[in-house]
Scaffold this motif. Structure first.
Motif, PDB file in Angstrom:
ATOM      1  N   LYS A 192       0.894  -1.265  -0.173  1.00 48.28           N
ATOM      2  CA  LYS A 192       0.020   0.127   0.023  1.00 48.28           C
ATOM      3  C   LYS A 192       0.820   1.355   0.066  1.00 48.28           C
ATOM      4  O   LYS A 192       0.704   2.193  -0.804  1.00 48.28           O
ATOM      5  N   TRP A 193       1.971   1.384   0.841  1.00 49.14           N
ATOM      6  CA  TRP A 193       2.820   2.365   0.884  1.00 49.14           C
ATOM      7  C   TRP A 193       3.645   2.591  -0.450  1.00 49.14           C
ATOM      8  O   TRP A 193       3.774   3.756  -0.900  1.00 49.14           O
ATOM      9  N   LEU A 194       3.751   1.666  -1.005  1.00 50.69           N
ATOM     10  CA  LEU A 194       5.020   1.490  -2.300  1.00 50.69           C
ATOM     11  C   LEU A 194       3.888   2.092  -3.161  1.00 50.69           C
ATOM     12  O   LEU A 194       4.164   3.103  -4.106  1.00 50.69           O
ATOM     13  N   GLU A 195       2.657   1.934  -3.446  1.00 49.35           N
ATOM     14  CA  GLU A 195       1.589   2.289  -4.247  1.00 49.35           C
ATOM     15  C   GLU A 195       1.347   3.912  -4.217  1.00 49.35           C
ATOM     16  O   GLU A 195       1.496   4.478  -5.260  1.00 49.35           O
ATOM     17  N   GLU A 196       1.215   4.203  -3.084  1.00 53.28           N
ATOM     18  CA  GLU A 196       1.193   5.682  -2.543  1.00 53.28           C
ATOM     19  C   GLU A 196       2.399   6.383  -3.197  1.00 53.28           C
ATOM     20  O   GLU A 196       2.374   7.549  -3.900  1.00 53.28           O
ATOM     21  N   ASP A 197       3.524   5.971  -2.637  1.00 50.66           N
ATOM     22  CA  ASP A 197       4.866   6.594  -3.412  1.00 50.66           C
ATOM     23  C   ASP A 197       5.063   6.559  -4.570  1.00 50.66           C
ATOM     24  O   ASP A 197       5.510   7.457  -5.235  1.00 50.66           O
ATOM     25  N   TYR A 198       4.698   5.465  -5.350  1.00 47.41           N
ATOM     26  CA  TYR A 198       5.026   5.245  -6.690  1.00 47.41           C
ATOM     27  C   TYR A 198       4.072   6.328  -7.508  1.00 47.41           C
ATOM     28  O   TYR A 198       4.547   6.963  -8.448  1.00 47.41           O
ATOM     29  N   GLU A 199       2.903   6.582  -6.984  1.00 50.17           N
ATOM     30  CA  GLU A 199       1.767   7.222  -7.791  1.00 50.17           C
ATOM     31  C   GLU A 199       2.361   8.620  -7.667  1.00 50.17           C
ATOM     32  O   GLU A 199       2.340   9.494  -8.613  1.00 50.17           O
ATOM     33  N   HIS A 200       2.808   8.913  -6.425  1.00 49.04           N
ATOM     34  CA  HIS A 200       3.266  10.610  -6.295  1.00 49.04           C
ATOM     35  C   HIS A 200       4.343  10.800  -7.104  1.00 49.04           C
ATOM     36  O   HIS A 200       4.497  11.806  -7.825  1.00 49.04           O
ATOM     37  N   LEU A 201       5.470   9.799  -7.083  1.00 46.62           N
ATOM     38  CA  LEU A 201       6.544   9.988  -7.896  1.00 46.62           C
ATOM     39  C   LEU A 201       6.309   9.995  -9.439  1.00 46.62           C
ATOM     40  O   LEU A 201       6.668  10.996 -10.227  1.00 46.62           O
ATOM     41  N   GLY A 202       5.266   9.035  -9.769  1.00 51.23           N
ATOM     42  CA  GLY A 202       4.596   9.102 -11.215  1.00 51.23           C
ATOM     43  C   GLY A 202       4.052  10.558 -11.560  1.00 51.23           C
ATOM     44  O   GLY A 202       4.559  11.157 -12.758  1.00 51.23           O
ATOM     45  N   ARG A 203       3.544  11.404 -10.601  1.00 53.20           N
ATOM     46  CA  ARG A 203       2.809  12.540 -11.011  1.00 53.20           C
ATOM     47  C   ARG A 203       4.045  13.618 -11.038  1.00 53.20           C
ATOM     48  O   ARG A 203       4.115  14.451 -12.119  1.00 53.20           O
ATOM     49  N   GLN A 204       4.862  13.545 -10.298  1.00 50.62           N
ATOM     50  CA  GLN A 204       5.928  14.529 -10.159  1.00 50.62           C
ATOM     51  C   GLN A 204       6.735  14.300 -11.594  1.00 50.62           C
ATOM     52  O   GLN A 204       7.135  15.381 -12.310  1.00 50.62           O
ATOM     53  N   LEU A 205       7.140  12.969 -12.050  1.00 46.88           N
ATOM     54  CA  LEU A 205       8.031  12.899 -13.375  1.00 46.88           C
ATOM     55  C   LEU A 205       7.099  13.173 -14.502  1.00 46.88           C
ATOM     56  O   LEU A 205       7.686  13.848 -15.408  1.00 46.88           O
ATOM     57  N   ARG A 248       5.198  15.868 -14.676  1.00 43.46           N
ATOM     58  CA  ARG A 248       5.566  17.061 -14.963  1.00 43.46           C
ATOM     59  C   ARG A 248       6.708  17.444 -15.483  1.00 43.46           C
ATOM     60  O   ARG A 248       6.948  18.323 -16.302  1.00 43.46           O
ATOM     61  N   ARG A 249       7.720  16.552 -15.278  1.00 40.47           N
ATOM     62  CA  ARG A 249       8.931  16.792 -16.081  1.00 40.47           C
ATOM     63  C   ARG A 249       8.933  15.889 -17.358  1.00 40.47           C
ATOM     64  O   ARG A 249      10.107  15.834 -18.059  1.00 40.47           O
ATOM     65  N   GLY A 250       7.751  15.538 -17.819  1.00 40.07           N
ATOM     66  CA  GLY A 250       7.810  14.781 -19.283  1.00 40.07           C
ATOM     67  C   GLY A 250       8.391  13.382 -19.119  1.00 40.07           C
ATOM     68  O   GLY A 250       8.668  12.872 -20.165  1.00 40.07           O
ATOM     69  N   ALA A 251       8.604  12.871 -17.859  1.00 40.67           N
ATOM     70  CA  ALA A 251       9.177  11.403 -17.991  1.00 40.67           C
ATOM     71  C   ALA A 251       8.235  10.688 -17.433  1.00 40.67           C
ATOM     72  O   ALA A 251       7.089  10.718 -16.706  1.00 40.67           O
ATOM     73  N   ASP A 252       8.067   9.310 -18.258  1.00 40.48           N
ATOM     74  CA  ASP A 252       6.791   8.342 -17.915  1.00 40.48           C
ATOM     75  C   ASP A 252       7.451   7.219 -17.037  1.00 40.48           C
ATOM     76  O   ASP A 252       8.505   6.477 -17.227  1.00 40.48           O
ATOM     77  N   ILE A 253       6.990   7.156 -15.953  1.00 41.13           N
ATOM     78  CA  ILE A 253       7.387   6.356 -14.742  1.00 41.13           C
ATOM     79  C   ILE A 253       7.316   4.864 -15.115  1.00 41.13           C
ATOM     80  O   ILE A 253       8.152   4.125 -15.026  1.00 41.13           O
ATOM     81  N   GLU A 254       6.207   4.597 -15.977  1.00 42.56           N
ATOM     82  CA  GLU A 254       6.241   3.035 -16.252  1.00 42.56           C
ATOM     83  C   GLU A 254       7.309   2.804 -17.217  1.00 42.56           C
ATOM     84  O   GLU A 254       7.847   1.526 -17.200  1.00 42.56           O
ATOM     85  N   ARG A 255       7.490   3.614 -18.139  1.00 47.70           N
ATOM     86  CA  ARG A 255       8.800   3.243 -18.939  1.00 47.70           C
ATOM     87  C   ARG A 255       9.974   3.403 -18.276  1.00 47.70           C
ATOM     88  O   ARG A 255      10.847   2.079 -18.232  1.00 47.70           O
ATOM     89  N   LEU A 256      10.261   3.993 -17.215  1.00 48.50           N
ATOM     90  CA  LEU A 256      11.438   3.732 -16.562  1.00 48.50           C
ATOM     91  C   LEU A 256      11.486   2.677 -15.543  1.00 48.50           C
ATOM     92  O   LEU A 256      12.437   2.088 -15.397  1.00 48.50           O
ATOM     93  N   THR A 257      10.454   2.172 -15.007  1.00 49.27           N
ATOM     94  CA  THR A 257      10.200   1.003 -14.231  1.00 49.27           C
ATOM     95  C   THR A 257      10.494  -0.263 -15.151  1.00 49.27           C
ATOM     96  O   THR A 257      11.326  -1.188 -14.619  1.00 49.27           O
TER      97      THR A 257
END
Ligand code: RM4
Ligand code: MN
Ligand code: MN
Length: 430
Positions: free
Chosen positions: A19-32, A34-43
């Protein structure tokens, strides 16, 4: 505690943290985003990252002063592979194992291979050892091996390397790493040019024995065990040797094998330019060949090295196929924990390097905006990519918290029971 370390156990431990990981992942995904980076691609990219573990890294290392073994040390190559399997299960980044011969010479190559393959593991680069004498060995390497003045010693060293190739073929390996300790302790002890020429002649014979789809990796090291001069002391000697030998010879960069403060990322860039970068021995150091855990001393340097590698990928440099290996000596930690942590640190540096805004960086470089160019790298380096790394592990069935899961599994205590100490073992580590 009863020993337990299987997929169910890992999944159950992960369940508590998801649950915590999902929260952190979602938050980082939104931040990235905004910087034009796709978190899924990075993962996805982080998930695909691989580094081989050294068979010699699962035993406790030692210095020339002492060795303080952990309970339950592996006593043979099969037990080493059991430990490598634990590292692999918990991080799923390390299916490859690099073997050192004769330390890990098996009685039956076929048996060793199926033992590893049954666990989803395979053999990465082979490593020869002509830097110490083995019991009963006819000629001594005290004054060198492949570059020795005596042709009989050179022949013995060549034959050992050819034996490694033969064994490697049976084990399914695809590359052979040659590091020699040859050199001198006194000015004048060795003829610097002649020693190098003798090395090249010997290396040619090893090269000629390479199976067709194999690579020869030449590892340089500035000093130790020779303290005045070393035959393959730097990337220049290594590159000249690779170029002399032929297209299947490449240079291997061990991060600890340079003078302090040497710009290793520059060396990496030059070897990429020459088309001869073949792989790495990752570790970290403060002073010399300290073989400390990767990323433990200078994570920024590690990031800058990965920055060059990702940049080369981005430029689609042809033929870049790298052997990533760890080469560490664990003196004060449980080697399993150090290897897991190091594999994660490498993945971290890789993910951070993937985050560099390369178009922006190129623009700043073109316009000589030094400050913004540096800031572009720093922005990527200071991003906390932990949720990406944990997510990548969780998706592969590895542990969100590898060290915690390992400690709670009771594996080390189980090993201490199953593998009683056999006396004051030698370190087997240089
Ligand atoms: C050397 C070098 C080699 C490693 C030996 C044990 O310093 O790093 O790669 O095989 O140590
Ligand atoms: Mn090395
Ligand atoms: Mn070393």
């Amino acid at each position: 505690m009863a020993f337990e370390l299987n997929d169910d156990r890992i999944a159950a431990e992960n369940g508590k943290r998801l649950k915590w990981l999902e929260e952190d992942y979602e938050h980082l995904g939104r931040q990235l985003a905004r910087r034009g980076a796709d978190i899924e691609r990075l993962t996805e990219r982080a998930t695909a990252f691989r580094v081989a573990v050294p068979s010699w890294g699962v035993g406790t290392g030692g210095t020339r002063f002492a060795r303080f073994p952990n309970p339950g040390e592996p006593r043979n190559v099969f037990e080493k592979i059991e430990d490598c399997d634990v590292v692999f299960k918990l991080v799923r980044t390390t299916p490859g194992i690099s073997l050192h011969i004769p330390w890990d010479r098996p009685e039956s190559a076929a048996e060793l291979r199926s033992f590893a393959e049954a666990r989803g593991l395979f053999f990465d680069s082979m490593n020869s050892n002509t830097f110490e004498d083995q019991p009963g060995q006819p000629r001594s390497y005290k004054f060198g091996s492949l570059s020795h003045t005596d042709p009989a010693v050179r022949r013995q060293a060549i034959e050992h390397n050819l034996e490694c190739l033969e064994l490697g073929v049976k084990l399914g390996a695809r590359s052979h790493t040659v590091w020699i300790g040859d050199g001198g302790n006194f000015p004048g002890q060795q003829h610097l040019s002649r020693a190098y020429e003798r090395y090249l002649q010997s290396a040619q014979k090893i090269y000629a024995g390479l199976p067709p789809d194999w690579r020869l990796l030449i590892e340089h090291k500035m000093y130790e065990p020779a303290f005045y001069s070393t035959v393959i002391q730097d990337w220049g000697s290594s590159l000249m040797a690779a170029q002399t030998l032929g297209p299947k010879a490449f240079c291997l960069v061990d991060l600890g094998h340079h003078a302090p403060n040497v710009n290793i990322e520059m060396i990496v860039a030059r070897l990429i330019h020459a088309g001869r970068l073949g792989g790495f021995h990752f570790n970290d150091s403060k002073y010399g060949d300290d073989d400390l855990d990767s990323g433990s001393i200078d994570p920024f340097r590690l990031f800058l090295i990965f920055n060059e590698l990702v940049d080369a990928e981005w430029r689609a440099v042809p033929g870049l196929k790298l052997a990533h290996m760890l080469d560490q000596s664990h003196n004060v930690t449980d080697p399993i924990e150090s290897l897991m942590t190091s594999a994660i640190e490498l993945t971290r540096a890789y993910a951070q390097a993937l985050l560099v805004d390369r178009k922006a960086l190129a623009g700043y470089q073109e316009t000589n905006d030094a400050l913004m160019a540096a800031q572009t790298l720093k922005r990527a380096f200071t991003t906390d990519v932990h949720p990406i790394l944990a997510r990548a592990r969780e998706r592969k069935g590895a542990a969100i918290d590898p060290v915690g899961t390992y400690r709670r599994s009771g594996y080390r205590a189980e090993c201490a029971r199953r593998r009683p100490a056999t006396g004051p073992a030698r370190s087997g580590i240089v």
